[in-house]
Each structure stands twice: as C-alpha cells, then as structure tokens.
Design a protein around this motif. Structure first.
Motif, PDB file in Angstrom:
ATOM      1  N   ALA A   1       3.137 -35.276  -6.807  1.00 33.64           N
ATOM      2  CA  ALA A   1       2.404 -35.825  -7.949  1.00 33.64           C
ATOM      3  C   ALA A   1       1.227 -36.675  -7.492  1.00 33.64           C
ATOM      4  O   ALA A   1       0.251 -36.835  -8.233  1.00 33.64           O
ATOM      5  N   ASP A   2       1.301 -37.202  -6.261  1.00 29.70           N
ATOM      6  CA  ASP A   2       0.229 -38.045  -5.731  1.00 29.70           C
ATOM      7  C   ASP A   2      -0.691 -37.298  -4.770  1.00 29.70           C
ATOM      8  O   ASP A   2      -1.885 -37.589  -4.696  1.00 29.70           O
ATOM      9  N   THR A   3      -0.140 -36.348  -4.007  1.00 26.80           N
ATOM     10  CA  THR A   3      -0.925 -35.654  -2.980  1.00 26.80           C
ATOM     11  C   THR A   3      -1.494 -34.327  -3.450  1.00 26.80           C
ATOM     12  O   THR A   3      -2.397 -33.783  -2.809  1.00 26.80           O
ATOM     13  N   GLY A   4      -0.980 -33.793  -4.564  1.00 25.46           N
ATOM     14  CA  GLY A   4      -1.280 -32.419  -4.914  1.00 25.46           C
ATOM     15  C   GLY A   4      -0.477 -31.494  -4.013  1.00 25.46           C
ATOM     16  O   GLY A   4       0.150 -31.923  -3.036  1.00 25.46           O
ATOM     17  N   ASN A   5      -0.487 -30.219  -4.328  1.00 25.21           N
ATOM     18  CA  ASN A   5       0.229 -29.242  -3.512  1.00 25.21           C
ATOM     19  C   ASN A   5      -0.650 -28.879  -2.314  1.00 25.21           C
ATOM     20  O   ASN A   5      -1.543 -28.047  -2.419  1.00 25.21           O
ATOM     21  N   ASN A   6      -0.402 -29.538  -1.180  1.00 20.03           N
ATOM     22  CA  ASN A   6      -1.183 -29.239   0.017  1.00 20.03           C
ATOM     23  C   ASN A   6      -0.387 -28.417   1.026  1.00 20.03           C
ATOM     24  O   ASN A   6      -0.485 -28.593   2.243  1.00 20.03           O
ATOM     25  N   GLY A   7       0.405 -27.488   0.488  1.00 21.26           N
ATOM     26  CA  GLY A   7       1.021 -26.435   1.285  1.00 21.26           C
ATOM     27  C   GLY A   7       1.899 -26.921   2.410  1.00 21.26           C
ATOM     28  O   GLY A   7       2.884 -27.637   2.214  1.00 21.26           O
ATOM     29  N   ASN A   8       1.553 -26.527   3.626  1.00 25.35           N
ATOM     30  CA  ASN A   8       2.378 -26.831   4.794  1.00 25.35           C
ATOM     31  C   ASN A   8       2.428 -28.304   5.156  1.00 25.35           C
ATOM     32  O   ASN A   8       3.233 -28.710   5.992  1.00 25.35           O
ATOM     33  N   ALA A   9       1.596 -29.121   4.544  1.00 22.76           N
ATOM     34  CA  ALA A   9       1.646 -30.552   4.812  1.00 22.76           C
ATOM     35  C   ALA A   9       2.781 -31.233   4.048  1.00 22.76           C
ATOM     36  O   ALA A   9       3.269 -32.298   4.464  1.00 22.76           O
ATOM     37  N   LEU A  10       3.206 -30.651   2.933  1.00 18.49           N
ATOM     38  CA  LEU A  10       4.115 -31.337   2.018  1.00 18.49           C
ATOM     39  C   LEU A  10       5.420 -31.811   2.649  1.00 18.49           C
ATOM     40  O   LEU A  10       5.814 -32.976   2.455  1.00 18.49           O
ATOM     41  N   PRO A  11       6.163 -30.966   3.400  1.00 20.52           N
ATOM     42  CA  PRO A  11       7.412 -31.471   3.985  1.00 20.52           C
ATOM     43  C   PRO A  11       7.200 -32.671   4.903  1.00 20.52           C
ATOM     44  O   PRO A  11       8.073 -33.535   5.016  1.00 20.52           O
ATOM     45  N   PHE A  12       6.042 -32.755   5.538  1.00 15.47           N
ATOM     46  CA  PHE A  12       5.773 -33.889   6.428  1.00 15.47           C
ATOM     47  C   PHE A  12       5.486 -35.165   5.636  1.00 15.47           C
ATOM     48  O   PHE A  12       5.865 -36.262   6.065  1.00 15.47           O
ATOM     49  N   PHE A  13       4.818 -35.034   4.478  1.00 19.09           N
ATOM     50  CA  PHE A  13       4.634 -36.205   3.625  1.00 19.09           C
ATOM     51  C   PHE A  13       5.982 -36.701   3.109  1.00 19.09           C
ATOM     52  O   PHE A  13       6.214 -37.915   2.995  1.00 19.09           O
ATOM     53  N   GLN A  14       6.889 -35.779   2.793  1.00 11.17           N
ATOM     54  CA  GLN A  14       8.228 -36.187   2.377  1.00 11.17           C
ATOM     55  C   GLN A  14       8.970 -36.862   3.533  1.00 11.17           C
ATOM     56  O   GLN A  14       9.634 -37.892   3.347  1.00 11.17           O
ATOM     57  N   LEU A  15       8.872 -36.266   4.734  1.00  8.30           N
ATOM     58  CA  LEU A  15       9.542 -36.845   5.902  1.00  8.30           C
ATOM     59  C   LEU A  15       9.001 -38.232   6.228  1.00  8.30           C
ATOM     60  O   LEU A  15       9.756 -39.121   6.635  1.00  8.30           O
ATOM     61  N   GLU A  16       7.693 -38.425   6.040  1.00  4.26           N
ATOM     62  CA  GLU A  16       7.108 -39.740   6.300  1.00  4.26           C
ATOM     63  C   GLU A  16       7.713 -40.784   5.367  1.00  4.26           C
ATOM     64  O   GLU A  16       8.010 -41.907   5.784  1.00  4.26           O
ATOM     65  N   ARG A  17       7.902 -40.413   4.099  1.00  2.00           N
ATOM     66  CA  ARG A  17       8.509 -41.352   3.148  1.00  2.00           C
ATOM     67  C   ARG A  17       9.986 -41.590   3.468  1.00  2.00           C
ATOM     68  O   ARG A  17      10.492 -42.705   3.348  1.00  2.00           O
ATOM     69  N   LEU A  18      10.662 -40.530   3.888  1.00  2.00           N
ATOM     70  CA  LEU A  18      12.080 -40.653   4.209  1.00  2.00           C
ATOM     71  C   LEU A  18      12.306 -41.487   5.462  1.00  2.00           C
ATOM     72  O   LEU A  18      13.295 -42.236   5.549  1.00  2.00           O
ATOM     73  N   ALA A  19      11.394 -41.391   6.429  1.00  2.00           N
ATOM     74  CA  ALA A  19      11.588 -42.061   7.721  1.00  2.00           C
ATOM     75  C   ALA A  19      11.773 -43.559   7.576  1.00  2.00           C
ATOM     76  O   ALA A  19      12.491 -44.181   8.362  1.00  2.00           O
ATOM     77  N   GLY A  20      11.153 -44.149   6.571  1.00  2.00           N
ATOM     78  CA  GLY A  20      11.291 -45.580   6.389  1.00  2.00           C
ATOM     79  C   GLY A  20      12.538 -45.994   5.638  1.00  2.00           C
ATOM     80  O   GLY A  20      12.772 -47.195   5.439  1.00  2.00           O
ATOM     81  N   GLN A  21      13.350 -44.997   5.227  1.00  2.00           N
ATOM     82  CA  GLN A  21      14.514 -45.308   4.400  1.00  2.00           C
ATOM     83  C   GLN A  21      15.837 -44.825   4.986  1.00  2.00           C
ATOM     84  O   GLN A  21      16.877 -45.448   4.741  1.00  2.00           O
ATOM     85  N   LEU A  22      15.827 -43.702   5.719  1.00  2.00           N
ATOM     86  CA  LEU A  22      17.069 -43.107   6.208  1.00  2.00           C
ATOM     87  C   LEU A  22      17.687 -43.966   7.314  1.00  2.00           C
ATOM     88  O   LEU A  22      17.108 -44.146   8.377  1.00  2.00           O
ATOM     89  N   ARG A  23      18.878 -44.470   7.053  1.00  2.00           N
ATOM     90  CA  ARG A  23      19.567 -45.324   8.013  1.00  2.00           C
ATOM     91  C   ARG A  23      20.546 -44.504   8.849  1.00  2.00           C
ATOM     92  O   ARG A  23      20.932 -43.393   8.456  1.00  2.00           O
ATOM     93  N   PRO A  24      20.964 -45.025  10.012  1.00  2.00           N
ATOM     94  CA  PRO A  24      21.923 -44.293  10.851  1.00  2.00           C
ATOM     95  C   PRO A  24      23.160 -43.875  10.062  1.00  2.00           C
ATOM     96  O   PRO A  24      23.756 -44.681   9.340  1.00  2.00           O
ATOM     97  N   GLY A  25      23.515 -42.599  10.201  1.00  2.00           N
ATOM     98  CA  GLY A  25      24.682 -42.059   9.517  1.00  2.00           C
ATOM     99  C   GLY A  25      24.401 -41.493   8.136  1.00  2.00           C
ATOM    100  O   GLY A  25      25.220 -40.739   7.599  1.00  2.00           O
TER     101      GLY A  25
END
Length: 338
Positions: free
Chosen positions: A291-315
C-alpha cells in the motif's frame, strides 16, 4: 543441519512517493477508482511521469539496496562469495544487470546469476542462494530482487481512454529493489531460512499477466507493452496463496497457531487485505508494504523482510507467501528468529 540465515536486508526506492492525488493530476485517472479498486496509497517511479525521463535504473536501485544490506550486515565486498539477482525488467538484455551491479559494488571473481521472473523471482533467488551456500567455500552470498516497471508504460497516451487490462498497470505498479545477505555459518544471527517453496502451477492455463519486450524491427505504435487479466488474478491468487500456506505448514510440521508473523502476497492494497483475511491466521501479525511502495515486483519480499527483521525474535516463526500470475507460479518460505 545448519539452515541459511538472512543476516541483514536493505531496500531502495526511486524518487518521491506519488500519492493518488498526484497520480490523478499527472495521468487523469479517476481517484475514487484507484482508491476502491487498487487500494494502494503511494508508489515510487524510476521515471518522471511529467516528462517521461528515466532518473533511476534497476542497476542504480539494486546497488543501493545491496550496499544497505551489506552495511547492516557488516560485510565487505571481499566476503561475498556469489550474487543472485531476480527481475522481470532488466536494464538491458546484455550485459546482464547482475553483472553491472557486481561491478558497482566492487565484486569480482565470483559466480553471478540472473533469474528472469516476476515477483516469484525473489523466491527463486532465495532458493538458489540457499543451494549455493552448500558449496564448499561459499559462506556468504548476496541475493537481490528488483524491478523498474514504469519504463514499459507509454506516457504519451491518453491513459483515461485505455481499457481496464492496460489501465491497471499505470496505477498498480511502482519501482524498487531489495537485497539480503545470506550466511551459511552456524553462528550467524538473524532470520533462519528453513525451507523454500518454488513451484510452477500453470499447466494448460492462459497467462494472467504479460509484459513484452520489443526489438526495433517489431515495435509498432499500437503494440501493448503490458496487460493483465485482473479477473483471473482476483480469482486464482487467493486460492494459490491458501495452497502455499498449507504446503509450508505441512513441510515444516507447524500448526497455524505456531506462527507469529505472516507475509502475504503483495499484489495491491485491496488484494492483499482480501488474501490476508482468507488465510485465517488471527494470531499471526501481518507484514505488508504494498500500500506504501506500490507493486514493485521482485523487490516486494525484501521490503517485507526488512520490516520483519526488526520484529522477529529468537524462536518466533514466520511464513512468507508469493504468487506470480504471469504463467502461475507459487512460492514461499519459512523463517525462524535466530
């Protein structure tokens, strides 16, 4: 068995954010239609919509994303053992964009790979990167996904007169790139990549999306560079997303309640909401960006991973789901905080 680990993620967007008011001003599209039918608020373009001038290439964006990921991981160019780039829109057919990016980053004497696919290419790149880490001597790799779709859109046309299967491309897509540093070392910390699902599922099915390349000898004024069967996409993508979810859960022997996060397919703001609701994972927090980046194809999973990286804790556990409508591909991967 030591699973590959995503130790850092970096992304890059071109130019300022273009909201729906600005899109309406520049292209004359109906603002209410964009809000209701697409549901995307902003997107970024590598071209100036007012002049048609391209100000960023895929090489530019991929270099920025990769440099960001490497800096966050504390990795220098000499530590990179291979590089993989996934895209549906390379800057040129030759030389491969991946090699221009490697040159910009100061990488040399390493294997390079470029995968040609839509948004599922990012999954394929992570899959290939995981396999390459099993080779002797390969400890750290760089995986990149990105697209510059705006260069395929003709801005000298009256967009308001286009049929819906063409018009949707002017409001759905954006441009960008993302990158991840993969490590095969047992001591690496980040997001462990447990499994990757990558399947062609379009046997006998007509393509849901087509993007054409034109040589000088075959280009005509009325040629359509990109078109979509949005009705087929709306019907099939939620179904395939559901299939991917349960395939990954079965492979990992995880229950739905084991998930802390879900990364659903990023087609558009509206479609992503529909898919997330269908997946029925009330205990898993949704990680979305389209909704913020638009559909930028192959970049999308990495934008999701970038957001997840700051939240996913061990386990903690997460599943990512991707569906490509071109000739119907489904993919995804399972992650665990480490």
């Amino acid at each position: 068995m030591t699973h590959p680990c995503i130790t850092a993620v970096g992304t890059a967007l071109p130019g300022p954010a273009i909201d729906n008011d600005r899109l309406t001003e520049l292209l004359g599209v109906n603002r209410e239609w964009v809000d209701a039918f697409i549901g995307t608020k902003t997107r970024h373009f590598a071209v100036d919509l007012a002049t048609g001038e391209q100000h960023s290439t895929l090489t530019d964006l991929a270099e920025r994303a990769a440099a960001n990921a490497m800096q966050r991981a504390g990795v220098r160019p000499r530590s990179i053992d291979f590089i993989v780039l996934a895209t549906a829109s390379p800057d040129e057919l030759m030389p491969a964009t991946v090699n221009r990016v490697a040159d910009r980053l100061g990488l040399n004497q390493i294997p390079t790979y470029q995968l040609q696919s839509g948004c599922a290419g990012a999954i394929q790149a992570l899959d290939l990167g995981s396999l390459l880490l099993q080779r002797p001597g390969h400890r750290t790799g760089l995986v990149i996904g990105g697209d510059v779709c705006a260069k395929h859109l003709r801005l000298d046309r009256d967009v308001t007169r286009l049929p819906s299967h063409e018009l949707v491309n002017y409001v759905l897509f954006g441009d960008g790139a993302g990158a991840a540093v993969l490590s095969g070392q047992e001591s690496a910390r980040g997001m462990a990549l447990h499994t990757v699902l990558n399947q062609f599922t379009g046997l006998g099915q007509p393509a849901g999306q087509v993007i054409r390349w034109f040589g000088a000898a075959e280009r005509t004024d009325d040629a359509i560079p990109a078109e979509e069967d949005y009705k087929a996409i709306e019907q099939r993508v939620p179904e395939l997303a559901d299939e991917v979810l349960w395939q990954l859960l079965e492979t990992m022997d995880w229950a739905p309640e084991d998930l802390s996060y879900v990364l659903p397919p990023q087609l558009s703001g509206r479609m992503t909401r529909r898919i997330a609701e269908r997946l029925r994972l009330p205990d898993a927090r949704e990680i979305s960006c389209v909704a913020d980046t638009g559909n930028n194809g192959n970049a999308l999973p990495f934008f999701q991973l970038e957001r997840l990286a700051g939240q996913l804790r061990p386990g903690e556990r997460a599943l990512a789901i991707c569906v490509e409508s071109s000739k119907w591909l489904k993919g995804g991967f399972a992650l665990e905080g480490r």
